[in-house]
Design a protein around this motif. Sequence first.
Motif, short mmCIF file in Angstrom:
data_model
loop_
_atom_site.label_atom_id
_atom_site.label_comp_id
_atom_site.label_asym_id
_atom_site.label_seq_id
_atom_site.Cartn_x
_atom_site.Cartn_y
_atom_site.Cartn_z
N THR A 15 0.81 -1.22 0.00
CA THR A 15 0.00 0.00 0.00
C THR A 15 0.84 1.27 0.00
N TRP A 17 3.07 4.19 -1.36
CA TRP A 17 3.23 4.80 -2.67
C TRP A 17 4.71 4.99 -2.98
N ARG A 23 -2.84 11.60 -4.09
CA ARG A 23 -3.32 10.53 -4.95
C ARG A 23 -4.80 10.73 -5.24
N ARG A 28 -6.51 5.49 -4.94
CA ARG A 28 -6.69 4.96 -3.59
C ARG A 28 -7.71 3.84 -3.57
N VAL A 31 -6.29 0.47 -4.78
CA VAL A 31 -5.49 -0.22 -3.77
C VAL A 31 -6.39 -0.79 -2.67
N ILE A 32 -7.36 0.00 -2.22
CA ILE A 32 -8.27 -0.47 -1.18
C ILE A 32 -9.08 -1.66 -1.68
N GLN A 187 -2.82 3.77 5.77
CA GLN A 187 -1.76 3.79 4.76
C GLN A 187 -2.20 4.37 3.42
N THR A 188 -3.51 4.45 3.20
CA THR A 188 -3.98 4.94 1.90
C THR A 188 -4.74 6.25 1.96
#
Length: 202
Positions: A15, A17, A23, A28, A31-32, A187-188
């Motif tokens: 996660t 970058w 972003r 996002r 990734v999620i 983290q995102t």
Amino acid sequence: MAIISSRPSIALVKTRWRKKGARTLAERASVIGANVWKISLEIFKHMEKEGFRFGSDRLVTVVLSEFIAFTVQLVDRAAYGRLSEAERPRLIGEVAGHLAATMENNQRDLLGPGEYRKQFIGVLNTRFGEYAEFECPGGEPSYACLRFFATKVSEAMAGGDNKWVVEQMMDIEAPEMVRLVGKLIEQTVEAGTPASPPAPPG
């Protein structure tokens, strides 16, 4: 008494970058969504290893839909306060779209051609409305919320010879989902950081 073993921790998909900077919501959400899918699959694999039976491929997709619906609403709760009230539903919409495409591709591989996306989105929408009725003090799902989730999974697995599904979900699997979602959002979606570059002044 049910004997429920502990479970190994699930590792998130990468996660971090590579480059610094804001972003987009789509980045996002991608990734999620990938992580929500992985979490759901790992929960399924762990339960299968523990002796729970899922039966047909079609039943597996029903159970995975319940896992995903619960995890996505956890994402929504965890994103509260980190995104604006306008951006949060947009993020969840992007995540749901990503997951719908992933689920559709997997169902076609498992079950053959068919219309799967609409049914999956319908499950997400229905569960979102139902989960909205439960409190999540401090961002943690309440006992009633966990019980509802566990019951839905148990109902989906009722066709097999499975005992202790509710206990397994509430005591072992759901807490791991909550932990992972908290880490994933940290983290995102950084608190106070815009999910997309601000528009230039008009």
